[in-house]
Structure formats: structure tokens, C-alpha cells
Design a protein around this motif. Sequence first.
Motif, PDB file in Angstrom:
ATOM      1  N   PRO A  20     -31.017  27.105 -91.361  1.00 41.33           N
ATOM      2  CA  PRO A  20     -31.341  25.841 -92.168  1.00 41.33           C
ATOM      3  C   PRO A  20     -30.524  25.831 -93.186  1.00 41.33           C
ATOM      4  CG  PRO A  20     -32.712  27.845 -92.650  1.00 41.33           C
ATOM      5  CD  PRO A  20     -31.854  28.315 -91.540  1.00 41.33           C
ATOM      6  N   PHE A  21     -30.160  24.525 -93.434  1.00 41.94           N
ATOM      7  CA  PHE A  21     -29.155  24.181 -94.748  1.00 41.94           C
ATOM      8  C   PHE A  21     -30.039  23.642 -95.810  1.00 41.94           C
ATOM      9  CE2 PHE A  21     -28.719  20.688 -91.789  1.00 41.94           C
ATOM     10  CZ  PHE A  21     -28.940  19.535 -92.703  1.00 41.94           C
ATOM     11  N   SER A  22     -29.674  23.571 -96.995  1.00 46.22           N
ATOM     12  CA  SER A  22     -30.179  22.928 -98.297  1.00 46.22           C
ATOM     13  C   SER A  22     -29.494  21.336 -98.184  1.00 46.22           C
ATOM     14  CB  SER A  22     -29.868  23.735 -99.342  1.00 46.22           C
ATOM     15  OG  SER A  22     -30.040  22.945-100.608  1.00 46.22           O
ATOM     16  N   VAL A  23     -30.668  20.762 -98.448  1.00 50.74           N
ATOM     17  CA  VAL A  23     -30.130  19.292 -98.571  1.00 50.74           C
ATOM     18  C   VAL A  23     -29.300  19.077 -99.944  1.00 50.74           C
ATOM     19  CG1 VAL A  23     -30.969  16.661 -99.192  1.00 50.74           C
ATOM     20  CG2 VAL A  23     -32.208  18.254 -97.301  1.00 50.74           C
ATOM     21  N   LYS A  24     -29.686  19.974-100.890  1.00 51.05           N
ATOM     22  CA  LYS A  24     -28.907  19.736-102.176  1.00 51.05           C
ATOM     23  C   LYS A  24     -27.560  20.381-101.932  1.00 51.05           C
ATOM     24  CE  LYS A  24     -32.454  20.777-105.909  1.00 51.05           C
ATOM     25  NZ  LYS A  24     -32.532  21.768-107.008  1.00 51.05           N
ATOM     26  N   THR A  25     -27.248  21.243-101.103  1.00 50.90           N
ATOM     27  CA  THR A  25     -25.978  21.885-100.701  1.00 50.90           C
ATOM     28  C   THR A  25     -25.324  20.846-100.069  1.00 50.90           C
ATOM     29  OG1 THR A  25     -26.869  23.999-100.522  1.00 50.90           O
ATOM     30  CG2 THR A  25     -24.674  23.580 -99.303  1.00 50.90           C
ATOM     31  N   LEU A  26     -25.792  20.002 -99.160  1.00 53.70           N
ATOM     32  CA  LEU A  26     -25.188  19.110 -98.508  1.00 53.70           C
ATOM     33  C   LEU A  26     -24.757  17.880 -99.442  1.00 53.70           C
ATOM     34  CD1 LEU A  26     -24.321  17.496 -95.919  1.00 53.70           C
ATOM     35  CD2 LEU A  26     -26.360  16.613 -95.492  1.00 53.70           C
ATOM     36  N   MET A  27     -25.595  17.466-100.179  1.00 58.62           N
ATOM     37  CA  MET A  27     -25.626  16.223-101.232  1.00 58.62           C
ATOM     38  C   MET A  27     -24.173  16.882-102.142  1.00 58.62           C
ATOM     39  SD  MET A  27     -27.129  13.910-100.181  1.00 58.62           S
ATOM     40  CE  MET A  27     -27.008  12.858-101.429  1.00 58.62           C
ATOM     41  N   ARG A  28     -24.292  18.024-102.534  1.00 56.05           N
ATOM     42  CA  ARG A  28     -23.384  18.440-103.565  1.00 56.05           C
ATOM     43  C   ARG A  28     -21.872  18.256-102.697  1.00 56.05           C
ATOM     44  NH1 ARG A  28     -23.254  18.454-108.418  1.00 56.05           N
ATOM     45  NH2 ARG A  28     -25.053  19.609-108.463  1.00 56.05           N
ATOM     46  N   TYR A  29     -21.738  18.790-101.562  1.00 55.29           N
ATOM     47  CA  TYR A  29     -20.622  18.813-100.858  1.00 55.29           C
ATOM     48  C   TYR A  29     -20.077  17.157-100.709  1.00 55.29           C
ATOM     49  CZ  TYR A  29     -17.313  18.365 -97.101  1.00 55.29           C
ATOM     50  OH  TYR A  29     -16.274  18.395 -96.368  1.00 55.29           O
ATOM     51  N   VAL A  30     -21.040  16.576-100.341  1.00 51.76           N
ATOM     52  CA  VAL A  30     -20.803  14.770-100.163  1.00 51.76           C
ATOM     53  C   VAL A  30     -20.234  14.527-101.612  1.00 51.76           C
ATOM     54  CG1 VAL A  30     -21.751  12.522 -99.892  1.00 51.76           C
ATOM     55  CG2 VAL A  30     -22.266  14.569 -98.191  1.00 51.76           C
ATOM     56  N   ASP A  31     -20.736  14.677-102.546  1.00 53.54           N
ATOM     57  CA  ASP A  31     -20.494  14.304-103.818  1.00 53.54           C
ATOM     58  C   ASP A  31     -18.868  14.780-104.312  1.00 53.54           C
ATOM     59  OD1 ASP A  31     -22.598  12.743-104.402  1.00 53.54           O
ATOM     60  OD2 ASP A  31     -23.560  14.433-105.669  1.00 53.54           O
ATOM     61  N   THR A  32     -18.874  16.085-103.838  1.00 58.76           N
ATOM     62  CA  THR A  32     -17.455  16.709-104.112  1.00 58.76           C
ATOM     63  C   THR A  32     -16.348  15.967-103.232  1.00 58.76           C
ATOM     64  OG1 THR A  32     -18.264  18.749-104.724  1.00 58.76           O
ATOM     65  CG2 THR A  32     -16.100  18.846-104.214  1.00 58.76           C
ATOM     66  N   PHE A  33     -16.650  15.836-102.109  1.00 56.89           N
ATOM     67  CA  PHE A  33     -15.742  15.081-101.147  1.00 56.89           C
ATOM     68  C   PHE A  33     -15.367  13.835-101.451  1.00 56.89           C
ATOM     69  CE2 PHE A  33     -14.850  12.579 -97.132  1.00 56.89           C
ATOM     70  CZ  PHE A  33     -13.828  13.381 -96.766  1.00 56.89           C
ATOM     71  N   LEU A  34     -16.399  12.997-102.036  1.00 54.64           N
ATOM     72  CA  LEU A  34     -16.112  11.575-102.120  1.00 54.64           C
ATOM     73  C   LEU A  34     -15.158  11.501-103.418  1.00 54.64           C
ATOM     74  CD1 LEU A  34     -19.345   9.735-101.356  1.00 54.64           C
ATOM     75  CD2 LEU A  34     -17.512   9.665-100.164  1.00 54.64           C
ATOM     76  N   GLY A  35     -15.514  12.281-104.384  1.00 52.65           N
ATOM     77  CA  GLY A  35     -14.775  12.578-105.834  1.00 52.65           C
ATOM     78  C   GLY A  35     -13.317  12.922-105.492  1.00 52.65           C
ATOM     79  N   ARG A  36     -12.999  13.655-104.359  1.00 50.81           N
ATOM     80  CA  ARG A  36     -11.508  13.999-104.017  1.00 50.81           C
ATOM     81  C   ARG A  36     -10.616  12.808-103.070  1.00 50.81           C
ATOM     82  NH1 ARG A  36     -12.104  19.719-101.464  1.00 50.81           N
ATOM     83  NH2 ARG A  36     -13.495  18.352-100.096  1.00 50.81           N
ATOM     84  N   LEU A  37     -11.454  11.937-102.762  1.00 60.40           N
ATOM     85  CA  LEU A  37     -10.904  10.809-101.888  1.00 60.40           C
ATOM     86  C   LEU A  37      -9.659  10.276-102.654  1.00 60.40           C
ATOM     87  CD1 LEU A  37     -13.634   8.776-100.302  1.00 60.40           C
ATOM     88  CD2 LEU A  37     -11.903  10.203 -98.991  1.00 60.40           C
ATOM     89  N   PRO A  38      -8.414  10.076-102.093  1.00 65.25           N
ATOM     90  CA  PRO A  38      -7.332   9.518-102.703  1.00 65.25           C
ATOM     91  C   PRO A  38      -7.540   7.848-102.948  1.00 65.25           C
ATOM     92  CG  PRO A  38      -6.716  10.226-100.604  1.00 65.25           C
ATOM     93  CD  PRO A  38      -7.962  10.729-100.842  1.00 65.25           C
ATOM     94  N   TYR A  39      -8.277   7.209-101.952  1.00 62.74           N
ATOM     95  CA  TYR A  39      -8.533   5.850-102.234  1.00 62.74           C
ATOM     96  C   TYR A  39      -9.829   5.592-102.591  1.00 62.74           C
ATOM     97  CZ  TYR A  39      -4.451   6.906 -99.592  1.00 62.74           C
ATOM     98  OH  TYR A  39      -3.149   7.531 -99.332  1.00 62.74           O
ATOM     99  N   LYS A  40     -10.340   5.857-103.636  1.00 64.54           N
ATOM    100  CA  LYS A  40     -11.842   5.547-103.746  1.00 64.54           C
ATOM    101  C   LYS A  40     -12.444   4.048-104.016  1.00 64.54           C
ATOM    102  CE  LYS A  40     -11.702   9.769-106.989  1.00 64.54           C
ATOM    103  NZ  LYS A  40     -10.623   9.919-107.729  1.00 64.54           N
ATOM    104  N   ASP A  41     -11.257   3.237-104.039  1.00 69.36           N
ATOM    105  CA  ASP A  41     -11.744   1.797-103.795  1.00 69.36           C
ATOM    106  C   ASP A  41     -12.304   1.559-102.756  1.00 69.36           C
ATOM    107  OD1 ASP A  41     -11.468   1.070-106.797  1.00 69.36           O
ATOM    108  OD2 ASP A  41      -9.209   0.565-106.436  1.00 69.36           O
ATOM    109  N   GLU A  42     -11.852   2.337-101.594  1.00 66.29           N
ATOM    110  CA  GLU A  42     -12.262   1.848-100.252  1.00 66.29           C
ATOM    111  C   GLU A  42     -13.745   1.892-100.146  1.00 66.29           C
ATOM    112  OE1 GLU A  42     -10.185   3.565 -96.910  1.00 66.29           O
ATOM    113  OE2 GLU A  42      -8.742   4.296 -98.151  1.00 66.29           O
ATOM    114  N   ILE A  43     -14.383   2.930-100.804  1.00 66.03           N
ATOM    115  CA  ILE A  43     -15.786   2.994-100.862  1.00 66.03           C
ATOM    116  C   ILE A  43     -16.553   1.495-101.454  1.00 66.03           C
ATOM    117  CG2 ILE A  43     -17.669   4.323-101.968  1.00 66.03           C
ATOM    118  CD1 ILE A  43     -15.767   6.549-102.226  1.00 66.03           C
TER     119      ILE A  43
END
Length: 143
Positions: A20-43
Amino acid sequence: DADGELKGYKYGADLYLRKPFSVKTLMRYVDTFLGRLPYKDEIKGRIIYENIVLNSATRTLTIGGRSYQDLPIKQFDFLALLASHKGNAVSRAYLVKKLWEDRVRDKEVDVLVYRLKQRLGTDASCIAPVRSYGYRLRPLSVL
């Protein structure tokens, strides 16, 4: 198991979550991943490269203040791919894979570029061929 995790990374996975995985862990990963995107305006639905702006919500292209609307889907997607690479060359093979899912002849890329350049007129010089490789987008201010 560890072999499955290694196989996942081998085939391009960015993250391997064990149950089982933690939703908090998944959300933290998604936030970190989106913060590293080189082209944030695409979001936000926009890709901005120098004086070239593509808005995917309205499917509008703006080059140096001139706006182009109602571009055919393939032409818009072609420009979006080039713009998202921020001036770096994009191979013909990559363009074919992304735009036609490999079900196209190589010359169809040339036809698409030819028609797009006709539509853009004087702004067409922002699409630069890269000999024996593909294309790159360059802002008109550096031409």
C-alpha cells in the motif's frame, strides 16, 4: 519486488510505488515533479519561447504580436513540439512518432512544414530546418 522495480525504471518509469502507498507520498512526488518541469507554462496551456506564444486552450499562435488562429491541428501540434524544446533541434523521427504515431511517410513532415510556412508568410522564418536531422524553432528577434 526489486526486479519489477528495476524493470520499471529500465522501461522509463519515473516512480515506482509499492502497495500500500500513501496518498501524501504520491502528492508530494507530483508536486516535486511539476516544480522541476522546464516548461511550466505548458501546465497553464501556454508554451512561451521568446516572442512565440502558443495557447493550447484557444489553439492560437502569436509571433511577435501577430496572431494566427484556426491552425490545423497537426500544424499547431508541430509548432507546440518545437516550442516546447526551446530552440533545440527536434528530429524528424521524433516529430513523426509524436504527430502521426509512426503511421506516416517521411515526406509528410515536409508537406506539413511547407503548408505551415505558406500560412505564416513573413513569420515562416521562425521554423528553421536542421540539415539531415529535423527542425528547430527560433524567435524572430534573433534572425
